[in-house]
Design an enzyme around this catalytic site. Structure first.
Site, PDB file in Angstrom:
ATOM      1  N   GLY A  16       7.368  -6.231  12.680  1.00  0.00           N
ATOM      2  CA  GLY A  16       6.451  -7.360  12.910  1.00  0.00           C
ATOM      3  C   GLY A  16       6.846  -8.182  14.115  1.00  0.00           C
ATOM      4  N   GLU A  35      17.718 -11.274  17.748  1.00  0.00           N
ATOM      5  CA  GLU A  35      18.015 -10.220  16.769  1.00  0.00           C
ATOM      6  C   GLU A  35      19.526 -10.119  16.622  1.00  0.00           C
ATOM      7  OE1 GLU A  35      16.321  -8.047  14.579  1.00  0.00           O
ATOM      8  OE2 GLU A  35      18.437  -7.790  14.091  1.00  0.00           O
ATOM      9  N   CYS A  43      12.747  -0.642   9.013  1.00  0.00           N
ATOM     10  CA  CYS A  43      12.010   0.623   9.134  1.00  0.00           C
ATOM     11  C   CYS A  43      12.766   1.643   9.974  1.00  0.00           C
ATOM     12  CB  CYS A  43      10.630   0.340   9.741  1.00  0.00           C
ATOM     13  SG  CYS A  43       9.716   1.832  10.128  1.00  0.00           S
ATOM     14  N   CYS A  48      12.034   3.470   6.538  1.00  0.00           N
ATOM     15  CA  CYS A  48      11.042   4.549   6.695  1.00  0.00           C
ATOM     16  C   CYS A  48      11.533   5.740   7.508  1.00  0.00           C
ATOM     17  CB  CYS A  48       9.783   4.013   7.369  1.00  0.00           C
ATOM     18  SG  CYS A  48       9.361   2.323   7.008  1.00  0.00           S
ATOM     19  N   LYS A  51      14.799   7.588   6.273  1.00  0.00           N
ATOM     20  CA  LYS A  51      14.430   8.147   4.954  1.00  0.00           C
ATOM     21  C   LYS A  51      13.566   9.392   5.120  1.00  0.00           C
ATOM     22  CE  LYS A  51      10.799   7.455   3.454  1.00  0.00           C
ATOM     23  NZ  LYS A  51      10.303   6.209   2.907  1.00  0.00           N
ATOM     24  N   TYR A  99      12.816   0.388  21.232  1.00  0.00           N
ATOM     25  CA  TYR A  99      12.371  -0.947  20.807  1.00  0.00           C
ATOM     26  C   TYR A  99      12.865  -2.023  21.779  1.00  0.00           C
ATOM     27  CZ  TYR A  99       9.957   0.003  16.469  1.00  0.00           C
ATOM     28  OH  TYR A  99       9.020   0.397  15.562  1.00  0.00           O
ATOM     29  N   ALA A 115      19.756 -16.569  15.056  1.00  0.00           N
ATOM     30  CA  ALA A 115      19.045 -17.810  15.392  1.00  0.00           C
ATOM     31  C   ALA A 115      18.798 -18.592  14.110  1.00  0.00           C
ATOM     32  CB  ALA A 115      17.713 -17.484  16.060  1.00  0.00           C
ATOM     33  N   GLY A 175      12.664   2.403 -10.580  1.00  0.00           N
ATOM     34  CA  GLY A 175      11.576   3.380 -10.665  1.00  0.00           C
ATOM     35  C   GLY A 175      10.505   3.109  -9.635  1.00  0.00           C
ATOM     36  N   TYR A 177       9.408   2.692  -5.216  1.00  0.00           N
ATOM     37  CA  TYR A 177       9.367   3.558  -4.038  1.00  0.00           C
ATOM     38  C   TYR A 177      10.749   4.135  -3.694  1.00  0.00           C
ATOM     39  CZ  TYR A 177       4.786   2.029  -2.065  1.00  0.00           C
ATOM     40  OH  TYR A 177       3.462   1.794  -1.810  1.00  0.00           O
ATOM     41  N   ILE A 178      11.718   3.219  -3.509  1.00  0.00           N
ATOM     42  CA  ILE A 178      13.013   3.670  -2.969  1.00  0.00           C
ATOM     43  C   ILE A 178      13.733   4.558  -3.985  1.00  0.00           C
ATOM     44  CG2 ILE A 178      15.275   2.880  -2.153  1.00  0.00           C
ATOM     45  CD1 ILE A 178      13.907   0.469  -0.911  1.00  0.00           C
ATOM     46  N   GLU A 181      12.106   8.060  -4.092  1.00  0.00           N
ATOM     47  CA  GLU A 181      12.309   8.795  -2.837  1.00  0.00           C
ATOM     48  C   GLU A 181      13.759   9.268  -2.739  1.00  0.00           C
ATOM     49  OE1 GLU A 181      10.876   6.176   0.273  1.00  0.00           O
ATOM     50  OE2 GLU A 181       8.817   6.885   0.013  1.00  0.00           O
ATOM     51  N   ARG A 198      13.736   1.365 -16.373  1.00  0.00           N
ATOM     52  CA  ARG A 198      13.453   0.604 -17.585  1.00  0.00           C
ATOM     53  C   ARG A 198      12.034   0.809 -18.131  1.00  0.00           C
ATOM     54  NH1 ARG A 198      13.549  -5.499 -14.968  1.00  0.00           N
ATOM     55  NH2 ARG A 198      11.740  -5.280 -13.624  1.00  0.00           N
ATOM     56  N   THR A 309       5.584  -1.248   6.706  1.00  0.00           N
ATOM     57  CA  THR A 309       5.679  -1.406   8.160  1.00  0.00           C
ATOM     58  C   THR A 309       4.324  -1.611   8.844  1.00  0.00           C
ATOM     59  OG1 THR A 309       7.764  -0.286   8.339  1.00  0.00           O
ATOM     60  CG2 THR A 309       6.355  -0.171  10.275  1.00  0.00           C
ATOM     61  N   HIS A 434     -11.355  25.799   3.866  1.00  0.00           N
ATOM     62  CA  HIS A 434     -10.832  26.732   2.873  1.00  0.00           C
ATOM     63  C   HIS A 434      -9.845  27.711   3.472  1.00  0.00           C
ATOM     64  CE1 HIS A 434     -10.912  28.805  -0.930  1.00  0.00           C
ATOM     65  NE2 HIS A 434     -11.085  29.945  -0.283  1.00  0.00           N
ATOM     66  N   GLU A 439      -9.376  20.335   0.232  1.00  0.00           N
ATOM     67  CA  GLU A 439     -10.799  20.608   0.000  1.00  0.00           C
ATOM     68  C   GLU A 439     -11.192  20.218  -1.425  1.00  0.00           C
ATOM     69  OE1 GLU A 439     -12.181  24.751  -0.184  1.00  0.00           O
ATOM     70  OE2 GLU A 439     -10.113  25.369  -0.501  1.00  0.00           O
TER      71      GLU A 439
HETATM   72  P1  NDP Z   1      10.056  -1.779  -5.863  1.00  0.00           P
HETATM   73  O1  NDP Z   1       9.649  -3.167  -6.149  1.00  0.00           O
HETATM   74  O2  NDP Z   1       9.042  -0.792  -5.444  1.00  0.00           O
HETATM   75  O3  NDP Z   1      10.803  -1.197  -7.149  1.00  0.00           O
HETATM   76  C1  NDP Z   1      11.855  -1.859  -7.765  1.00  0.00           C
HETATM   77  C2  NDP Z   1      12.212  -1.097  -9.024  1.00  0.00           C
HETATM   78  O4  NDP Z   1      13.366  -1.680  -9.622  1.00  0.00           O
HETATM   79  C3  NDP Z   1      11.104  -1.149 -10.061  1.00  0.00           C
HETATM   80  O5  NDP Z   1      11.022   0.101 -10.681  1.00  0.00           O
HETATM   81  C4  NDP Z   1      11.586  -2.233 -11.039  1.00  0.00           C
HETATM   82  O6  NDP Z   1      11.156  -2.025 -12.342  1.00  0.00           O
HETATM   83  C5  NDP Z   1      13.084  -2.012 -10.969  1.00  0.00           C
HETATM   84  N1  NDP Z   1      13.828  -3.229 -11.308  1.00  0.00           N
HETATM   85  C6  NDP Z   1      13.642  -4.474 -10.807  1.00  0.00           C
HETATM   86  N2  NDP Z   1      14.514  -5.330 -11.344  1.00  0.00           N
HETATM   87  C7  NDP Z   1      15.280  -4.624 -12.206  1.00  0.00           C
HETATM   88  C8  NDP Z   1      16.343  -4.952 -13.085  1.00  0.00           C
HETATM   89  N3  NDP Z   1      16.799  -6.205 -13.171  1.00  0.00           N
HETATM   90  N4  NDP Z   1      16.885  -3.975 -13.830  1.00  0.00           N
HETATM   91  C9  NDP Z   1      16.412  -2.717 -13.761  1.00  0.00           C
HETATM   92  N5  NDP Z   1      15.404  -2.331 -12.943  1.00  0.00           N
HETATM   93  C10 NDP Z   1      14.841  -3.282 -12.182  1.00  0.00           C
HETATM   94  O7  NDP Z   1      11.231  -1.933  -4.817  1.00  0.00           O
HETATM   95  P2  NDP Z   1      11.928  -0.889  -3.850  1.00  0.00           P
HETATM   96  O8  NDP Z   1      13.280  -1.468  -3.671  1.00  0.00           O
HETATM   97  O9  NDP Z   1      11.812   0.492  -4.361  1.00  0.00           O
HETATM   98  O10 NDP Z   1      11.077  -1.001  -2.529  1.00  0.00           O
HETATM   99  C11 NDP Z   1      10.774  -2.266  -1.960  1.00  0.00           C
HETATM  100  C12 NDP Z   1       9.498  -2.200  -1.187  1.00  0.00           C
HETATM  101  O11 NDP Z   1       9.702  -1.497   0.016  1.00  0.00           O
HETATM  102  C13 NDP Z   1       8.378  -1.440  -1.881  1.00  0.00           C
HETATM  103  O12 NDP Z   1       7.683  -2.227  -2.796  1.00  0.00           O
HETATM  104  C14 NDP Z   1       7.532  -0.979  -0.745  1.00  0.00           C
HETATM  105  O13 NDP Z   1       6.622  -1.998  -0.430  1.00  0.00           O
HETATM  106  C15 NDP Z   1       8.530  -0.796   0.368  1.00  0.00           C
HETATM  107  N6  NDP Z   1       8.837   0.630   0.568  1.00  0.00           N
HETATM  108  C16 NDP Z   1       7.858   1.458   1.009  1.00  0.00           C
HETATM  109  C17 NDP Z   1       8.091   2.801   1.199  1.00  0.00           C
HETATM  110  C18 NDP Z   1       6.996   3.705   1.643  1.00  0.00           C
HETATM  111  O14 NDP Z   1       6.018   3.196   2.195  1.00  0.00           O
HETATM  112  N7  NDP Z   1       7.102   5.009   1.446  1.00  0.00           N
HETATM  113  C19 NDP Z   1       9.404   3.371   0.941  1.00  0.00           C
HETATM  114  C20 NDP Z   1      10.357   2.426   0.475  1.00  0.00           C
HETATM  115  C21 NDP Z   1      10.074   1.102   0.301  1.00  0.00           C
HETATM  116  P3  NDP Z   1       9.690  -2.486 -12.844  1.00  0.00           P
HETATM  117  O15 NDP Z   1       8.744  -1.490 -12.302  1.00  0.00           O
HETATM  118  O16 NDP Z   1       9.808  -2.407 -14.332  1.00  0.00           O
HETATM  119  O17 NDP Z   1       9.482  -3.863 -12.346  1.00  0.00           O
END
Ligand code: NDP
Length: 451
Positions: A16, A35, A43, A48, A51, A99, A115, A175, A177-178, A181, A198, A309, A434, A439
């Site tokens: 950004g 910076e 990213c 991104c 990864k 960059y 800063a 559970g 994105y990160i 992945e 959880r 991003t 095809h 498709e």
């Molecule tokens: P997310 O918010 O996507 O996921 C966090 C996970 O941690 C959830 O499953 C959440 O559970 C769990 N959690 C949170 N607090 C606790 C806790 N106290 N104990 C146990 N589990 C917990 O965060 P990420 O860190 O994975 O990613 C951050 C952001 O970065 C994403 O939301 C996305 O916007 C961006 N991102 C995008 C990517 C892409 O475009 N491919 C790749 C990586 C990141 P619950 O679901 O139950 O809340």
């Protein structure tokens, strides 16, 4: 009339911040950016890009295995993490330079330092005050891990990119994105991988059918512990013992906490101005990304609207265009396509079935699950899923979901169609390519029974 050192001072040279700086400078503004860490932000350095490079690396495992069904034979296949990491580091350095060069070639002054804001129109760098008519905060976010006994042993996504050797056994907590992945990457690179989440299905917030489907697919290569959490980690030498709520234990050499990210607002000097934070620590902004301090703006992960991003890029661009060309076009957050690079990939645009229903929209749902043609010969037990959510009244496609190899590449194109208001009839009158997996989107005729 007040005079300032700069028209715009940007804090943070991530996605950004760099975009806002470049656009502002190209519109004739005098711009500086500070910076303290690395050019390109999360990213480029710990998100991104590296990864995706690791995800490509992990995919070869499947590709080599799959090739046997197509007649390929080979012996002594070996994976060298150090080589992948070294090549990744070279590429990231190249991007850091690009960059930096974007800023320099646009005559943006660069301060490689921290800063702190010291007034509505002032930042302080290394004890020196610098004034600016506008300040843009684009400092991003940072991984967050909950505290529990032994949580000091938990690594984060940042650590993964600096890791010099590959652990034999990994536990991933979370559970989102990160988590999904990284769990995919490490399991495919040969680590025994356990994912502890959880919830009852991975990826809260995604379409429920997609969540069920990817949870089932990922359970084929991972040790999944759902409705579980970590109670305690103990460590002896290189081995950790992870105690779960159910009482079961998992042993490993590394625990990665992927439990979310928090806005990086600490020690930014926000107490010297009227900038306000929301309860989750994100900077509050209005529709024009202006904070409660009228001269200060904020974009990207630090405002925690949509932490992606391309969204930060769009937000940065909008701020600079509004300030220096009078273009007040607002950002439309509807229909932002997104991909999760787990294996198989997920990509989605528009509404989930649950979101549509919650919004009171009557929908028809089309869904198909199948084995991709490639896997008829590879023998891989991997299925794909496509799903469309269609507005019953207008026939517009409101949501499109795909779980399949290269899902992001496929869905990006469909996102344009959906942004243009494409209807199911438009999809149906489109001739398919095809044989492709995509498709399927233009050949779905049978509605899900409930819809
Ligand atoms: P997310 O918010 O996507 O996921 C966090 C996970 O941690 C959830 O499953 C959440 O559970 C769990 N959690 C949170 N607090 C606790 C806790 N106290 N104990 C146990 N589990 C917990 O965060 P990420 O860190 O994975 O990613 C951050 C952001 O970065 C994403 O939301 C996305 O916007 C961006 N991102 C995008 C990517 C892409 O475009 N491919 C790749 C990586 C990141 P619950 O679901 O139950 O809340």
């Amino acid at each position: 009339m007040d005079t300032f050192d700069y028209d715009l001072f940007v804090i943070g040279a991530g996605s950004g911040g760099v975009r806002a700086s470049r656009i502002a400078a190209s519109l004739g503004a005098k711009v500086a950016v500070a910076e303290e860490r690395y050019f390109g932000g999360t990213c480029v350095n710990v998100g991104c890009v590296p990864k995706k490079l690791y995800s490509y690396g992990a995919h070869f495992f499947d590709d080599f295995e799959d090739s046997r069904g197509f007649g390929w034979q080979y012996d002594n296949l070996r994976f060298d993490w150090a080589n992948l990491k070294a090549n990744k580091d070279i590429e990231i350095k190249r991007l850091n330079a690009i960059y930096e060069n974007i800023l320099e070639s646009n005559d943006v002054d660069i301060f490689e330092a921290r800063a702190r804001i010291s007034g509505p129109n002032q930042v302080c760098i290394d004890g020196k005050d610098i004034t600016a008519k506008h300040i843009l905060i684009a400092v991003g976010g940072w991984p967050w891990v909950p505290e529990f006994p032994g949580s000091e042993f938990v690594s984060t996504s940042n650590d993964v990119f600096a890791m010099d050797s590959l652990p034999e056994e990994i536990v991933v907590l979370g559970g989102g994105y990160i988590a999904v992945e990284f769990a995919s990457i490490f399991s495919k690179l040969g680590c025994k991988t356990s994912l502890i989440y959880r919830g009852d299905q991975l990826l809260r917030g995604f379409d429920d059918d997609v969540r069920r489907f990817i949870t089932a697919e990922m359970s084929k290569s991972l040790d999944l512990h759902l409705q579980e959490d970590i109670v305690e980690i103990t460590k002896e030498n290189n081995t950790m013992s992870v105690l779960l709520e159910s009482g079961s234990k998992v042993s490993c050499n590394m625990v990665i906490g992927a439990t979310g990210r928090v806005p990086l607002t600490d020690d930014l000097g926000l107490d010297t101005v009227a900038v306000k934070l929301s309860t989750n620590g994100a900077i509050k902004v209005n529709d024009h990304f202006q904070t409660d301090e009228p001269s200060i703006y904020a974009v990207g992960d630090v405002i925690d609207r949509v932490a992606l991003t391309p969204v930060a890029l769009a937000e940065g661009q909008i701020v600079s265009r509004a300030l220096f060309s009078g273009d007040t076009t607002a950002l439309d957050y509807k229909n932002i396509a997104t991909a999760v690079f787990c294996h198989p990939n997920i990509a989605t645009v528009g509404l989930s079935e649950q979101d549509a229903i919650a919004a009171g929209i009557e929908v028809h749902v089309y869904e198909s699950q199948f084995t991709p043609l490639k896997h008829t010969l590879s023998g891989r037990d991997e299925r794909s899923m496509v799903k469309l959510i269609v507005d019953r009244q207008s026939d517009k496609v409101l949501g499109l979901h795909l779980v399949a190899a290269d899902a992001g590449e496929i869905v990006q194109g469909f996102a344009v169609a959906i942004n243009c208001g494409a209807t199911k009839a438009d999809f149906d009158s489109t001739i398919g390519i095809h044989p492709t997996l995509a498709e399927e989107f233009v050949t779905m005729r049978t509605k899900k029974e409930s819809s």
